[in-house]
Write a protein that holds these residues in place. Structure first.
Motif, short mmCIF file in Angstrom:
data_model
loop_
_atom_site.label_atom_id
_atom_site.label_comp_id
_atom_site.label_asym_id
_atom_site.label_seq_id
_atom_site.Cartn_x
_atom_site.Cartn_y
_atom_site.Cartn_z
N VAL A 1 18.06 19.29 4.70
CA VAL A 1 18.47 19.65 3.34
C VAL A 1 17.27 19.51 2.41
O VAL A 1 16.33 18.76 2.69
CB VAL A 1 19.63 18.75 2.83
N ARG A 2 17.33 20.22 1.31
CA ARG A 2 16.27 20.15 0.32
C ARG A 2 16.54 19.00 -0.65
O ARG A 2 17.71 18.78 -1.03
CB ARG A 2 16.17 21.46 -0.46
N PRO A 3 15.50 18.29 -1.09
CA PRO A 3 15.73 17.21 -2.07
C PRO A 3 16.22 17.77 -3.40
O PRO A 3 15.79 18.85 -3.83
CB PRO A 3 14.33 16.58 -2.22
N ASP A 4 17.13 17.05 -4.01
CA ASP A 4 17.57 17.37 -5.37
C ASP A 4 16.63 16.62 -6.32
O ASP A 4 16.65 15.39 -6.40
CB ASP A 4 19.02 16.91 -5.56
N LEU A 5 15.80 17.37 -7.03
CA LEU A 5 14.74 16.75 -7.82
C LEU A 5 15.28 15.86 -8.93
O LEU A 5 14.61 14.93 -9.37
CB LEU A 5 13.83 17.83 -8.41
N THR A 6 16.51 16.12 -9.39
CA THR A 6 17.06 15.31 -10.48
C THR A 6 17.82 14.10 -9.98
O THR A 6 18.13 13.20 -10.76
CB THR A 6 18.00 16.16 -11.36
N LYS B 1 14.90 9.75 -8.12
CA LYS B 1 14.99 8.76 -9.19
C LYS B 1 14.45 7.40 -8.76
O LYS B 1 13.99 6.61 -9.58
CB LYS B 1 16.45 8.62 -9.64
N ASP B 2 14.50 7.11 -7.46
CA ASP B 2 14.06 5.81 -6.95
C ASP B 2 12.91 5.99 -5.97
O ASP B 2 12.99 6.84 -5.07
CB ASP B 2 15.23 5.10 -6.25
N HIS B 3 11.86 5.19 -6.14
CA HIS B 3 10.69 5.28 -5.26
C HIS B 3 10.48 3.95 -4.55
O HIS B 3 10.58 2.88 -5.15
CB HIS B 3 9.43 5.63 -6.06
N TYR B 4 10.16 4.03 -3.27
CA TYR B 4 9.83 2.84 -2.48
C TYR B 4 8.40 2.44 -2.80
O TYR B 4 7.50 3.30 -2.88
CB TYR B 4 9.99 3.16 -0.99
N ASP B 5 8.16 1.16 -2.99
CA ASP B 5 6.84 0.72 -3.49
C ASP B 5 5.72 0.79 -2.46
O ASP B 5 4.58 0.50 -2.78
CB ASP B 5 6.94 -0.70 -4.05
N GLN B 6 6.02 1.15 -1.21
CA GLN B 6 4.96 1.22 -0.19
C GLN B 6 4.75 2.65 0.31
O GLN B 6 4.35 2.87 1.45
CB GLN B 6 5.30 0.29 0.97
N LEU B 7 5.00 3.62 -0.57
CA LEU B 7 4.71 5.01 -0.23
C LEU B 7 3.21 5.24 -0.11
O LEU B 7 2.41 4.60 -0.80
CB LEU B 7 5.26 5.94 -1.32
N VAL B 8 2.83 6.14 0.77
CA VAL B 8 1.42 6.55 0.87
C VAL B 8 1.18 7.70 -0.10
O VAL B 8 2.11 8.45 -0.45
CB VAL B 8 1.07 6.97 2.31
N TYR C 1 10.21 15.15 0.68
CA TYR C 1 11.30 14.74 1.57
C TYR C 1 11.19 13.24 1.88
O TYR C 1 12.19 12.52 1.85
CB TYR C 1 11.25 15.54 2.87
N GLU C 2 9.97 12.78 2.19
CA GLU C 2 9.76 11.37 2.54
C GLU C 2 9.98 10.47 1.33
O GLU C 2 10.54 9.37 1.45
CB GLU C 2 8.37 11.19 3.11
N ILE C 3 9.54 10.92 0.16
CA ILE C 3 9.75 10.13 -1.06
C ILE C 3 11.25 9.95 -1.32
O ILE C 3 11.72 8.85 -1.63
CB ILE C 3 9.07 10.81 -2.27
N ALA C 4 11.99 11.05 -1.20
CA ALA C 4 13.44 10.99 -1.44
C ALA C 4 14.13 10.11 -0.41
O ALA C 4 14.97 9.26 -0.76
CB ALA C 4 14.02 12.40 -1.42
N ALA C 5 13.79 10.28 0.87
CA ALA C 5 14.45 9.52 1.93
C ALA C 5 14.18 8.03 1.79
O ALA C 5 15.11 7.21 1.84
CB ALA C 5 13.99 10.02 3.29
N THR C 6 12.93 7.64 1.63
CA THR C 6 12.61 6.21 1.53
C THR C 6 13.13 5.61 0.24
O THR C 6 13.46 4.42 0.19
CB THR C 6 11.09 5.98 1.64
#
Length: 711
Positions: free
Chosen positions: A542-547, A551-558, A564-569
């Motif tokens: 599925v495509r990420p819903d940008l809105t 809204k939430d980001h994991y603090d250990q993203l590269v 997709y990875e930003i949304a999932a984590t």
């Protein structure tokens, strides 16, 4: 619609051999009312046609079956008898309060047939709106001939007549204005939460939900309640614990009654109690018969040194209510006392309290009633808590204390008392005992409606569609109808069926599942839904819903992580590190660190997260994947390090895990000889283990042969 798919409810599971029926509040309990429609309409040809359309829709093996289209067209044609949304809104302006149906009841709806068309139309509108919301109805596909050869042109013409709303939102509002309780509940839930194109309005939501709850209150208590094995079960849990389907389930369902009849004939107390309960409620091939139930309970209570204490309680209940026998309050009291002496049956204390409060077996005695209700509450009996709360609120047999009564009433609600949520809703809506709280009041009324309008039974029937009939499409339809009301478990199961089965095979099935999961997250803050949505995003289904998804980001993203990875984590981190950490989310984040899926590659962090998941687990079932992940990761890292030392690669793990280990540097002239030596050594090791294994196997065979008896 309710006639096509209905039966009962309960939150609390009751083992068969401990079946008891529940004494209602402070008066002899009324019988459960019929469904939410007019009694005289039950045998109507118009309503029978409507029920058959729904049954036809549910019975099909897949959404592509021709008869599915037929069923949708029949429902759409039934819905065409409803006024337009504009007409209903104009009429509503003259009503003031209540529903348009109430205003039309004396004026425009004349005769049984018109009433039945009205009911069928509003139920069809609700069904189509619920299925359309999930995405199971594509009105553009319903043009041309149906399977029965009829032209369906125009079937959706009036249904899709909308203003600013989508057609299914318009259909829901039309059904609600026409007085359909399910539609009013669904619309009230949307007003309460503010989603699906409906602007949040808690005051209006409270008014609507309170009206529906008051309708449910008129049904009285469900006096005989039994938890079916599935309850509000989530299919995702069955999938995870490998309990998806067992061939023995169908056989057990078919043979259970016959086994009980045979056991009862041989004098088994428990079998008599089970058959008594079956006769009391009906179903599974046993006709409802209160006299037969009474006789079974007599058998279960009188045998072998006094019989089952639960049977004594059930006899007391039947004597008190005149069910299957004449009313006899003295006999009821004696049976309740026997139940207590033989097994400390909590509802029996409550039954004694009801008799004392009403002065049924002796003079009215509030003090005695208070003692019995207190004893019942100490044994966690919901009726005992409810009645105790009323005693404190009214000051019967004790000094009045409304605040403490409210606290006890909340405990009764937690334990599943049928009326407690309604009373709590009224307390918070009126704001006389405590400060008015619209949100709490709406929540309690919604809980009460779920209990009174049999949502659990519809969920149970959906489970049966999957487990017994292996019909995921039928289950999907049933769950969609209930999920629209605001049932979290039903909504979660809709998403699961879309993701995991062939219930719906269109290309947009995963997008529909993701939309449902986002709704669950918004309405219920569900960690399970976040994990499932993260899985769809990480697999790029599925495509990420940008809105919503970002809204939430994991603090250990590269830095180079994909959307997709930003949304999932992000979803996983919210579920993993919330007020109540969710084990599955912690494990999934650990795997993300192990493989570097949008986050820093860090084996130590993976192991920490796996351990945190094990610590957050409430059961050994939840902890098992966490422990497995720890063991597997350590073994994998060890094996990968050994493999790298032989220049065979890192077994699928990122090379960053081994940055501290020097990688052998070979020039081109020596690489072939170096690799040949390593391969020969590896073959030698494998040969040794193979020979060792074969030797053990041979020894085992010889030992087995030696133990066989000689001929």
């Amino acid at each position: 619609m309710r006639r096509a798919i209905a039966r009962a409810r309960v939150r609390k599971k009751t083992p068969w051999h401990h079946v008891v029926v529940i004494v209602a509040a402070l008066v002899a309990s009324a019988r459960a009312g019929d469904d939410d429609e007019v009694q005289h309409s039950e045998s109507s040809a118009i309503l029978d046609d409507h029920a058959r359309a729904l049954e036809q829709l549910i019975a099909q093996p897949t959404h592509t079956a021709p008869l599915v289209k037929d069923a949708f067209v029949k429902l759409a044609n039934q819905a065409r008898h409803a006024p337009t949304l504009r007409e209903l809104r104009e009429k509503a302006l003259t009503v003031g309060s209540g529903t348009v149906e109430q205003a039309l009841a004396e004026d425009d709806i004349e005769g049984a047939d018109e009433r039945d068309r009205w009911i069928a139309a509003r139920e069809a509108l609700y069904a189509l709106s619920a299925l359309g919301k999930v995405g199971l109805v594509d009105e553009d596909a319903f043009v041309g001939e149906t399977a029965s050869g009829e032209d369906d042109y125009g079937a959706f013409e009036r249904l899709t007549e909308t203003g600013s709303e989508t057609w299914y939102q318009s259909a829901l509002q039309r059904a609600a204005l026409m007085g359909d309780d399910w539609a009013r509940t669904a619309l009230g839930f949307r007003l309460w939460k503010g989603f699906d194109g409906v602007e949040k309005d808690e005051e209006r939501a409270l008014s609507m939900l309170r009206d529906v709850a008051t309708t449910g209150l008129g049904r009285g208590p469900t006096t005989y309640e039994l938890e079916a094995p599935s309850g509000a079960e989530w299919l995702r849990d069955r999938d995870r614990d490998a309990g998806w389907y067992s061939e023995s389930i169908a056989a057990k369902a078919a043979d259970q009654v016959a086994m009980e009849i045979d056991a009862a004939a041989r004098g088994d107390d428990g079998a008599h109690a089970q058959l008594g309960y079956r006769a009391l409620v009906g179903g599974r091939g046993v006709e409802q018969n209160e006299r037969a139930a009474f006789e079974h309970f007599v058998e279960a209570a009188r045998r072998r040194g006094g019989g089952l204490p639960e049977a004594h309680y059930n006899l007391g209940f039947m004597y008190m209510n005149g069910m299957g026998t004449e009313k006899n309050y003295t006999a009821a009291r004696e049976e309740f006392l026997r139940a207590i002496s033989k097994g400390q049956i909590a509802p029996a204390y409550n039954g004694l309290g009801v008799l004392a409060f009403n002065g049924l077996a002796s003079e009215q005695n509030y003090t005695e009633a208070m003692l019995y209700f207190t004893a019942a509450s100490k044994l966690e009996d919901p009726d005992g808590y409810f009645n105790l709360a009323q005693m404190y609120t009214a000051g019967h047999g004790v000094e009045a204390n409304a605040t403490y009564g409210l606290e006890i009433m909340e405990k009764a609600s937690e334990l599943g008392h049928w009326r407690a949520p309604y009373e709590l809703g009224m307390v918070y809506a009126l704001g006389e005992v405590v400060e008015k709280n619209v949100t709490k009041a709406a929540r309690y009324f919604h809980i009460f409606i779920e209990e009174r309008f049999n949502w659990a039974e519809h969920r149970n029937e959906a489970i049966e569609e999957v487990l017994l009939h292996q019909n995921p499409w039928g289950a999907l339809v049933r769950y969609a109808l209930v999920s629209s009301l605001g049932s979290e478990s039903a909504a979660n199961n809709v998403a699961w069926l879309l993701r995991k089965t062939d219930a719906y095979t269109s290309e947009n099935k995963f997008e529909l599942a993701a939309r449902m999961l986002r709704e669950i997250i918004y309405c219920y803050a569900s960690p399970e839904a976040r994990v499932d949505l993260a899985g769809l995003l990480s697999e790029r289904k599925v495509r990420p819903d940008l809105t919503f998804d970002l809204k939430d980001h994991y603090d250990q993203l590269v830095p180079n992580a994909s959307t997709y990875e930003i949304a999932a984590t992000g979803h996983l981190s919210v579920a993993a590190f919330g007020e109540k950490p969710y084990a599955e989310a912690l494990v999934n984040l650990g795997w993300a660190h192990l493989f570097g899926r949008g986050v820093a590659i860090n084996a130590s962090r993976s192991l920490e997260l796996f351990a945190a998941g094990a610590a957050a687990s409430e059961t050994s079932y939840e902890a098992t994947p966490c422990v497995f992940a720890i063991v597997m990761t350590k073994f994998w890292l060890f094996a990968a390090a050994a493999s790298r030392s032989l220049s065979f690669g890192s077994l699928g793990l990122p090379a960053e895990h081994f940055s501290a280990l020097p990688t052998p540097k070979l020039n081109f002239s020596t690489v072939r000889g170096f690799m040949a030596v390593r391969i020969l050594r590896l073959i030698e090791v494998i040969e040794r283990y193979v020979l060792f294994g074969l030797s053990l196997a041979l020894a085992g065979v010889l030992a087995y042969r030696a133990m066989l008896p000689s001929r």
